[in-house]
Design a protein around this motif. Structure first.
Motif, PDB file in Angstrom:
ATOM      1  N   THR A  57       0.809  -1.220   0.000  1.00 29.26           N
ATOM      2  CA  THR A  57       0.000   0.000   0.000  1.00 29.26           C
ATOM      3  C   THR A  57       0.847   1.278   0.000  1.00 29.26           C
ATOM      4  OG1 THR A  57      -1.808  -1.152   1.118  1.00 29.26           O
ATOM      5  CG2 THR A  57      -1.813   1.257   1.216  1.00 29.26           C
ATOM      6  N   PRO A  58       1.915   1.388   0.823  1.00 31.57           N
ATOM      7  CA  PRO A  58       2.730   2.621   0.771  1.00 31.57           C
ATOM      8  C   PRO A  58       3.304   2.900  -0.615  1.00 31.57           C
ATOM      9  CG  PRO A  58       3.246   1.374   2.748  1.00 31.57           C
ATOM     10  CD  PRO A  58       2.371   0.498   1.914  1.00 31.57           C
ATOM     11  N   GLU A  63       3.158   6.089  -5.782  1.00 31.64           N
ATOM     12  CA  GLU A  63       3.021   6.105  -7.235  1.00 31.64           C
ATOM     13  C   GLU A  63       1.772   6.853  -7.696  1.00 31.64           C
ATOM     14  OE1 GLU A  63       3.053   1.969  -8.140  1.00 31.64           O
ATOM     15  OE2 GLU A  63       5.245   1.783  -8.074  1.00 31.64           O
ATOM     16  N   LEU A  64       0.700   6.788  -6.918  1.00 29.82           N
ATOM     17  CA  LEU A  64      -0.570   7.366  -7.343  1.00 29.82           C
ATOM     18  C   LEU A  64      -0.774   8.798  -6.861  1.00 29.82           C
ATOM     19  CD1 LEU A  64      -2.840   4.255  -6.653  1.00 29.82           C
ATOM     20  CD2 LEU A  64      -2.140   5.124  -8.890  1.00 29.82           C
ATOM     21  N   PHE A  65       0.127   9.300  -6.024  1.00 27.62           N
ATOM     22  CA  PHE A  65      -0.075  10.637  -5.467  1.00 27.62           C
ATOM     23  C   PHE A  65      -0.121  11.739  -6.532  1.00 27.62           C
ATOM     24  CE2 PHE A  65       1.582  14.584  -3.577  1.00 27.62           C
ATOM     25  CZ  PHE A  65       0.574  14.817  -2.653  1.00 27.62           C
ATOM     26  N   PRO A  66       0.796  11.789  -7.512  1.00 30.09           N
ATOM     27  CA  PRO A  66       0.699  12.861  -8.523  1.00 30.09           C
ATOM     28  C   PRO A  66      -0.643  12.882  -9.248  1.00 30.09           C
ATOM     29  CG  PRO A  66       2.840  11.805  -8.643  1.00 30.09           C
ATOM     30  CD  PRO A  66       2.018  10.962  -7.718  1.00 30.09           C
ATOM     31  N   THR A  67      -1.142  11.703  -9.615  1.00 30.04           N
ATOM     32  CA  THR A  67      -2.453  11.644 -10.262  1.00 30.04           C
ATOM     33  C   THR A  67      -3.549  12.101  -9.308  1.00 30.04           C
ATOM     34  OG1 THR A  67      -1.716   9.793 -11.646  1.00 30.04           O
ATOM     35  CG2 THR A  67      -4.082  10.140 -11.461  1.00 30.04           C
ATOM     36  N   SER A  68      -3.419  11.734  -8.030  1.00 27.71           N
ATOM     37  CA  SER A  68      -4.409  12.151  -7.031  1.00 27.71           C
ATOM     38  C   SER A  68      -4.387  13.663  -6.835  1.00 27.71           C
ATOM     39  CB  SER A  68      -4.138  11.451  -5.693  1.00 27.71           C
ATOM     40  OG  SER A  68      -4.217  10.052  -5.826  1.00 27.71           O
ATOM     41  N   VAL A  69      -3.202  14.268  -6.920  1.00 31.32           N
ATOM     42  CA  VAL A  69      -3.100  15.729  -6.819  1.00 31.32           C
ATOM     43  C   VAL A  69      -3.857  16.387  -7.967  1.00 31.32           C
ATOM     44  CG1 VAL A  69      -1.503  17.668  -7.020  1.00 31.32           C
ATOM     45  CG2 VAL A  69      -0.952  15.759  -5.516  1.00 31.32           C
ATOM     46  N   LYS A 244      11.088   0.934  -7.577  1.00 24.90           N
ATOM     47  CA  LYS A 244      10.641   0.745  -6.197  1.00 24.90           C
ATOM     48  C   LYS A 244      11.775   0.855  -5.187  1.00 24.90           C
ATOM     49  CE  LYS A 244       6.663  -2.070  -7.508  1.00 24.90           C
ATOM     50  NZ  LYS A 244       5.933  -3.341  -7.302  1.00 24.90           N
ATOM     51  N   LEU A 245      12.957   1.175  -5.655  1.00 26.86           N
ATOM     52  CA  LEU A 245      14.074   1.380  -4.744  1.00 26.86           C
ATOM     53  C   LEU A 245      14.093   2.827  -4.254  1.00 26.86           C
ATOM     54  CD1 LEU A 245      16.918  -0.512  -6.647  1.00 26.86           C
ATOM     55  CD2 LEU A 245      15.799  -1.258  -4.551  1.00 26.86           C
ATOM     56  N   SER A 246      14.643   3.027  -3.071  1.00 23.26           N
ATOM     57  CA  SER A 246      14.785   4.383  -2.548  1.00 23.26           C
ATOM     58  C   SER A 246      15.946   5.087  -3.236  1.00 23.26           C
ATOM     59  CB  SER A 246      15.023   4.332  -1.036  1.00 23.26           C
ATOM     60  OG  SER A 246      16.271   3.700  -0.759  1.00 23.26           O
TER      61      SER A 246
END
Length: 356
Positions: A57-58, A63-69, A244-246
């Motif tokens: 989930t994190p 990954e989905l935050f920019p689209t959510s913005v 998916k790596l930091s």
């Protein structure tokens, strides 16, 4: 003015969180559906499947935050436009740029929080999730795990270390440790590459050291077949992809690839795409505002969502295409990573100038 900032920020925040909750919920649901077929394999049950999708989930949030913005800004500001609240705010002397600043005051802290999640919780959760699933689905003689030194696996008395996945589907930098029944090292096999063909591993450019009581025999082989339970599909499901790596993980791995003379461009691209993450979020905000004050100010909420979704999908496709084109044609990695965000920011600036 602070009350206006808070009111605009509140509406945008509710929109962003609502969209993020829905999108992440959908992805988690589809992830669980994908895992249903694997429930019952060895020790992999319903609880393990739920834990697996929960740990991912994190990463979905990141990954989905920019689209959510983008969608959240369209919904929040669009609702205010529909209720003529933005018209009143502008009539009171508040400029479009001042409204954009109000949106940024809530969006920037959220972006930083999500970036922190993407750099800490998300990579660790993803790695633990895949390791947990691989161990739960494996039989008692087969254990696998991942560390910063690559992928490690145990097949009975054999231990294998794989450092890289190659672009042609093979694996690179292979080390195979073969132990006897007393768990004493019997031989060490080092291979530059390995390919899985017809159920058998084919090691290439091999050096094999065979240990005996009084000597060590060295062999250099062009090819060597090795039969094992381990298969490429499982390895690729356990090894975390570059996206998916930091940042620290990518930096360390890029350093290792350079020192070992291997290609590091895909990891460089992922590194710079993470660097440009805040720019992507800002681009989504500045794209949303002109549409709210322009052609979308009087349309239904469904149309706003459709337009926002199309813009988000278009950005994602363009971003992936620019990165892949840069890799194929050996273009500048930084330019490939920055192309899409900068293009959308410029487009937003052009649209904003038409409103000012």
């Amino acid at each position: 003015m602070r009350k206006i900032d808070k009111y605009i920020g509140y509406n945008v925040l509710i929109g962003i969180l609502m969209v993020l909750f829905i999108l992440v919920g959908l992805f988690v649901f589809f992830d669980f559906i994908d895992e249903v077929d694997d429930i019952g394999k060895q020790q992999y049950g319903v609880w393990q499947a739920v834990l697996f999708v929960t740990l991912q989930t994190p990463q979905h949030i990141y990954e989905l935050f920019p689209t959510s913005v983008l969608l959240g800004s369209l919904l929040g500001l669009g609702a205010m436009a529909t209720n003529h609240e933005l018209t009143v705010i502008r009539a009171s002397g508040v400029s479009v740029l001042r409204i954009a600043r109000s949106v940024l005051q809530i969006a920037l802290p959220l972006t930083l929080l999500v970036m922190l999640i993407g750099e800490t919780i998300a990579p660790a959760g993803d790695q633990y999730a895949y390791n947990m699933r691989s161990v739960a689905q494996a039989d008692n003689e087969y254990i696998s795990f991942q560390s910063r030194y690559g992928f490690w696996a145990r097949d009975k008395n054999n231990f294998i270390n794989i450092r890289t996945i190659q672009h042609d589907g093979g694996f690179g930098a292979i080390a195979l440790y073969q132990l006897d029944d007393n768990l004493q090292l019997k031989s060490l096999v080092l291979a530059k590459s390995a390919y899985y063909e017809n159920g058998v591993w084919q090691l290439r450019d091999v050096r094999r050291d065979t240990l005996s009581a009084d000597a060590i025999r060295l062999e250099t082989l062009e090819k060597l077949d090795w039969g094992a339970v381990l298969n490429p599909a499982l390895i690729k499901s356990v090894i975390v992809s570059p996206e998916k790596l930091s940042l620290t993980g990518l930096y360390s791995y890029i350093k290792y690839l350079r020192e070992s003379g291997q290609r590091d461009e895909p990891y460089q691209l992922a590194f710079w795409q993470r660097i440009t993450y805040p720019l992507v979020s800002l681009a989504m905000i500045f794209i949303a505002i002109p549409f709210v004050f322009g052609s979308l100010r009087t349309v239904a909420i469904g149309q706003r969502i459709l337009v926002g979704a199309l813009i988000g999908i278009g950005f994602h496709i363009l971003n992936q295409t620019a990165g892949n084109v840069g890799l194929v044609f050996n273009m500048n990695i930084i330019a490939s990573a920055l192309f899409s965000p900068i293009l959308f920011v410029l487009l937003a600036i052009v649209l904003m100038r038409r409103l000012i």
